[in-house]
Design an enzyme around this catalytic site. Structure first.
Site, mmCIF file in Angstrom:
data_model
loop_
_atom_site.group_PDB
_atom_site.id
_atom_site.type_symbol
_atom_site.label_atom_id
_atom_site.label_comp_id
_atom_site.label_asym_id
_atom_site.label_seq_id
_atom_site.Cartn_x
_atom_site.Cartn_y
_atom_site.Cartn_z
ATOM 1 N N TYR A 106 51.952 24.281 27.368
ATOM 2 C CA TYR A 106 52.195 25.079 28.713
ATOM 3 C C TYR A 106 51.790 26.461 27.998
ATOM 4 C CZ TYR A 106 56.969 26.562 28.124
ATOM 5 O OH TYR A 106 57.779 27.550 27.781
ATOM 6 N N GLU A 132 48.249 28.216 28.620
ATOM 7 C CA GLU A 132 48.445 30.181 29.300
ATOM 8 C C GLU A 132 47.798 30.787 27.766
ATOM 9 O OE1 GLU A 132 52.632 29.171 31.395
ATOM 10 O OE2 GLU A 132 52.485 29.698 29.159
ATOM 11 N N HIS A 174 48.880 30.022 58.744
ATOM 12 C CA HIS A 174 47.228 29.544 59.030
ATOM 13 C C HIS A 174 47.365 31.048 59.280
ATOM 14 C CE1 HIS A 174 43.444 27.849 59.078
ATOM 15 N NE2 HIS A 174 43.477 28.231 59.889
ATOM 16 N N LYS A 185 54.334 37.839 28.470
ATOM 17 C CA LYS A 185 53.602 36.605 28.496
ATOM 18 C C LYS A 185 52.893 36.820 29.845
ATOM 19 C CE LYS A 185 54.425 33.021 30.589
ATOM 20 N NZ LYS A 185 54.717 32.109 29.858
ATOM 21 N N CYS A 211 63.119 34.957 26.003
ATOM 22 C CA CYS A 211 62.155 35.237 27.038
ATOM 23 C C CYS A 211 61.662 36.607 26.983
ATOM 24 C CB CYS A 211 63.154 34.608 28.027
ATOM 25 S SG CYS A 211 62.451 34.468 30.296
ATOM 26 N N CYS A 228 58.287 34.707 28.046
ATOM 27 C CA CYS A 228 58.099 34.356 29.528
ATOM 28 C C CYS A 228 57.890 35.944 30.032
ATOM 29 C CB CYS A 228 59.451 34.100 30.753
ATOM 30 S SG CYS A 228 60.578 32.869 29.459
ATOM 31 N N GLU A 262 49.851 25.376 53.528
ATOM 32 C CA GLU A 262 50.008 24.876 54.997
ATOM 33 C C GLU A 262 49.451 23.305 54.549
ATOM 34 O OE1 GLU A 262 46.259 25.857 57.920
ATOM 35 O OE2 GLU A 262 46.506 26.868 56.703
#
Length: 491
Positions: A213, A217, A480, A59, A51, A56, A485
């Site tokens: 993934y 990525e 909002h 990346k 990682c 991670c 939302e």
């Protein structure tokens, strides 16, 4: 138990093999309870595992760079620039950015080491392997180092020196590594995601193999920074482990708007050769690509070559360590977690499992049943745009509950951020799906594509983990104007 070399054997309450996120987290938590802990990491001065070093963290830094490259073109429609300027190949100073990124990672390595010292966790850099049925561990040092927890405390131990340790309880958290497919002619001419972080230049043309993934990525990063990307997949969509709404949205956007050349039904790579500085990639469908770099993102293997047979620790048919829900292996004094067990290969999963394991082993009666629940774990894909998912996909929900017992809520729109964009090609999609089950409409799956999806999912993941229903979502007043939302107003 006599050592096989001149170094005296030293016993610890907890011996942790692997200095990645899971191992470090478990070691630190155990030390907080007063356990005497030794952590062994093979990668010299590189605590933090995949990682931190080749996963991670670097990346996400590259993703930020690519995301900002996309946003550079947004300055013009917002009247912050006199003309529209999109990032082209050559605009990004890859080599200079790599230096800054690597320095950041080195800084994190130091933070990991300092945190271990603060918790009074002893650590050593070396390759560990079991050498007998007692579970004694021989460590071959991977660099010269001082080990103040051994006598004499001022001695410097040299690279390749072998030391032996034992532990009352032992954790295996050795993780995994990216693979290059061995049966494809010339496959060694390509690199893995590890090699991606070693690149000191930006390839102008890159081929990426694998629809997961990591491939998604890296394809997005290269494309955003101006490289031409050929993205080679065997099926019709990317991200096939995720809900169909994520698969289709990202696949279509990458092709139609970003201009990434996704080669569907490719038949895979069958041969790789070299012509000058170029790699020649031949596909099963007969297509031939000529690229600067070929990157394999076709899977990972667990790092289990540590003498498991000596201690009777079983592995499955994928060479992953077998461990139950309490992380116990077939040897009751040896535990395992993280990527090496292959359950959910995510950094926060390893951290959570490691902490809960140490709670149970060293935290007393109140933690006697503590263990990680592997259900409803949120995950994010740092694609362009981001995607996130928790719970069951639509297909999985139908298989579990039956088609008549689930209800799907969908919303697709363009976020307000893109209201000032004149060209539809510059507008990124937002697609949300809520999967509900039973008459109470319990939310059993939540799937997001759109800007900020990772941050949004972190909050909504709490609600799903707590067993929220669609009514609970509806009862939350919307904020909002936001994209999120839509998740509490969807009909």
């Amino acid at each position: 138990m006599a050592p096989t070399n001149t170094q005296s054997l030293k016993n610890f309450d907890y011996l942790v093999i692997g200095g990645g996120s899971g191992g470090v987290a478990s070691a630190r938590r155990a030390a907080k309870y007063g356990a005497k802990v030794l952590l062994i990491e093979s990668n010299f001065n590189k605590l933090g595992g995949t990682c931190v070093n080749v996963g991670c963290v670097p990346k996400k830094v590259m993703w930020y760079a690519s995301d900002m490259a996309h946003k550079k073109a947004d300055l013009y429609p917002y009247k912050l620039d006199k003309k529209e300027e999109k990032v082209k190949y050559g605009d990004f100073e890859w080599s200079q950015f790599k230096i800054k990124r690597d320095n950041y990672v080195t800084r994190l390595n130091g933070i990991y080491a300092n945190n271990l010292k603060k918790e009074k966790v002893d650590f050593i850099f070396g390759f560990a392997k079991f050498i007998n049925s007692n579970g004694d561990v021989e460590v071959t040092l991977t660099g010269d180092q001082n080990l103040p927890f051994l006598e004499p405390s001022d001695k410097e131990y040299k690279k390749d020196e072998k030391l032996i340790f034992s532990g009352d309880k032992i954790l295996i958290a050795t993780g995994g590594t990216a693979i290059i497919p061995p049966k494809i002619e010339g496959s060694e001419l390509g690199i893995t995601s590890n090699g991606f972080f070693e690149l000191d230049y930006q390839p102008k043309d890159v081929a990426i193999v694998g629809a997961g993934y990591i491939g998604v990525e890296l394809s997005g990063v290269f494309n955003g920074l101006g490289s031409k990307v050929d993205f080679i997949i065997r099926g019709d969509t990317v991200l096939r482990a995720f809900d169909e709404t994520i698969q289709n949205t990202i696949t279509d956007y990458y092709i139609d708007k970003l201009g990434i050349n996704i080669i569907k039904e490719s038949g895979g790579v069958v041969k790789v050769t070299k012509e000058g500085d170029k790699k020649i990639v031949t596909l099963g469908n007969g297509e031939i690509l000529k690229v600067d770099e070929l990157i394999w993102t076709v899977g990972r293997k667990s790092l289990v070559d540590i003498g498991l047979d000596k201690v009777g620790v079983k592995v499955n048919d994928r060479s992953q360590i077998e461990a139950n829900e309490y992380q116990v292996t077939s040897n009751p004094k040896i535990f395992s977690l993280g990527d090496v067990v292959g359950k959910v290969e995510l950094t926060p999963v390893a951290i959570a499992a490691g902490r809960k394991l140490s709670n149970r082993l060293f935290g007393g009666e109140q933690y006697k049943d503590d263990h990680l629940d592997y259900n409803n774990i949120p995950s994010a894909i740092f694609s362009h745009p981001e995607a996130g998912s928790i719970g069951l996909s639509t297909k999985q929900a139908i298989e579990k509950y039956g088609k008549d017992n689930i209800k799907i809520y969908n919303s697709k729109f363009t976020a307000m951020y893109y209201a000032m964009m004149d060209d539809d090609k510059d507008k990124s999609p937002t697609v949300y799906r809520i999967v509900c089950a039973g008459p109470e409409e319990k939310v059993v799956g939540l799937h997001l594509v759109g800007d900020g999806s990772a941050e949004i999912l972190q909050g909504f993941g709490v609600a799903v983990k707590m067993g929220a229903t669609k009514k609970d979502f509806d009862n939350c007043v919307a904020i909002h104007p936001t994209s999120a939302e839509e998740l509490v107003t969807m009909t």
